[in-house]
Design an enzyme around this catalytic site. Sequence first.
Site, mmCIF file in Angstrom:
data_model
loop_
_atom_site.group_PDB
_atom_site.id
_atom_site.type_symbol
_atom_site.label_atom_id
_atom_site.label_comp_id
_atom_site.label_asym_id
_atom_site.label_seq_id
_atom_site.Cartn_x
_atom_site.Cartn_y
_atom_site.Cartn_z
ATOM 1 N N ILE A 125 41.110 41.608 40.334
ATOM 2 C CA ILE A 125 39.945 41.403 39.472
ATOM 3 C C ILE A 125 39.279 42.733 39.131
ATOM 4 O O ILE A 125 38.531 42.838 38.170
ATOM 5 C CB ILE A 125 38.946 40.413 40.121
ATOM 6 C CG1 ILE A 125 37.986 39.867 39.060
ATOM 7 C CG2 ILE A 125 38.225 41.037 41.294
ATOM 8 C CD1 ILE A 125 37.208 38.659 39.489
ATOM 9 N N GLY B 163 47.110 39.565 39.658
ATOM 10 C CA GLY B 163 46.749 40.918 40.098
ATOM 11 C C GLY B 163 45.326 40.986 40.627
ATOM 12 O O GLY B 163 44.838 40.063 41.256
ATOM 13 N N TYR C 221 44.828 35.586 42.238
ATOM 14 C CA TYR C 221 44.346 36.957 42.034
ATOM 15 C C TYR C 221 43.515 37.358 43.242
ATOM 16 O O TYR C 221 43.084 36.522 44.035
ATOM 17 C CB TYR C 221 43.548 37.100 40.731
ATOM 18 C CG TYR C 221 42.178 36.477 40.755
ATOM 19 C CD1 TYR C 221 41.060 37.226 41.150
ATOM 20 C CD2 TYR C 221 41.982 35.158 40.390
ATOM 21 C CE1 TYR C 221 39.795 36.659 41.181
ATOM 22 C CE2 TYR C 221 40.722 34.591 40.413
ATOM 23 C CZ TYR C 221 39.628 35.344 40.810
ATOM 24 O OH TYR C 221 38.382 34.792 40.836
ATOM 25 N N CYS C 222 43.308 38.668 43.379
ATOM 26 C CA CYS C 222 42.504 39.191 44.486
ATOM 27 C C CYS C 222 41.675 40.364 43.956
ATOM 28 O O CYS C 222 41.291 40.359 42.791
ATOM 29 C CB CYS C 222 43.410 39.611 45.649
ATOM 30 S SG CYS C 222 44.575 40.921 45.240
ATOM 31 N N GLN C 223 41.439 41.368 44.777
ATOM 32 C CA GLN C 223 40.650 42.515 44.344
ATOM 33 C C GLN C 223 41.507 43.567 43.636
ATOM 34 O O GLN C 223 41.181 44.018 42.560
ATOM 35 C CB GLN C 223 39.924 43.145 45.544
ATOM 36 C CG GLN C 223 38.932 44.230 45.169
ATOM 37 C CD GLN C 223 37.773 43.689 44.326
ATOM 38 O OE1 GLN C 223 37.317 42.564 44.506
ATOM 39 N NE2 GLN C 223 37.311 44.488 43.381
#
Length: 196
Positions: free
Chosen positions: A189, A187, A161-163
Amino acid sequence: MKKFLKILALGLGLTILSVACKTADDSAIEALLLDDAFTFLLTKDSRTLKKGDLISLSFDEDVEMSLGHKYRIKIAEGIRESYPYQGSGEEILEDLGIAKEKISLDQALALKEYLSDKITIIDVRTPEEYQGGHLPGAINIPVDNLANEIREDLDQVIVVYCQSGRRSEAASEILKDLGYKVVLDGGGISSYKDQV
């Protein structure tokens, strides 16, 4: 009148065919194989289960399946409610191939709780973003360093996951190219509603 009867007969035939197909598919699920203990992540709603649910299946005979592949499986009636759900697999209807799946971060944490040592959650943001808040149990490997720094077993379930979801998608592709069999894209965060 003949034309009307032909149209009516055709419509009736199509209705019967669609009901027959629906009945045949009622006991089938579409799911991604997560581990060698036959734990599956549903990738599509079924009659009784929802996309994202976990189910552990037992089979009466030896079956060969590949981790990270999506399957259509006929299951027996009588799914037992537990976590994950428990059921009996009757027949593998189709191997749909290697799957690219997105999951929610809530689902990622549920998987972490159930699969514990068989799953790794990776935050692919920068160290500064990671320090600003991350999922419990997630490790930080920035997407640009991923190919050089990841040291997990290729059979591990990997959730990235990332931003916002852009880097996690790129990370998923990198991991697939490196040979990881089960890669799930969590997806961004920014869409996660709980405290980090």
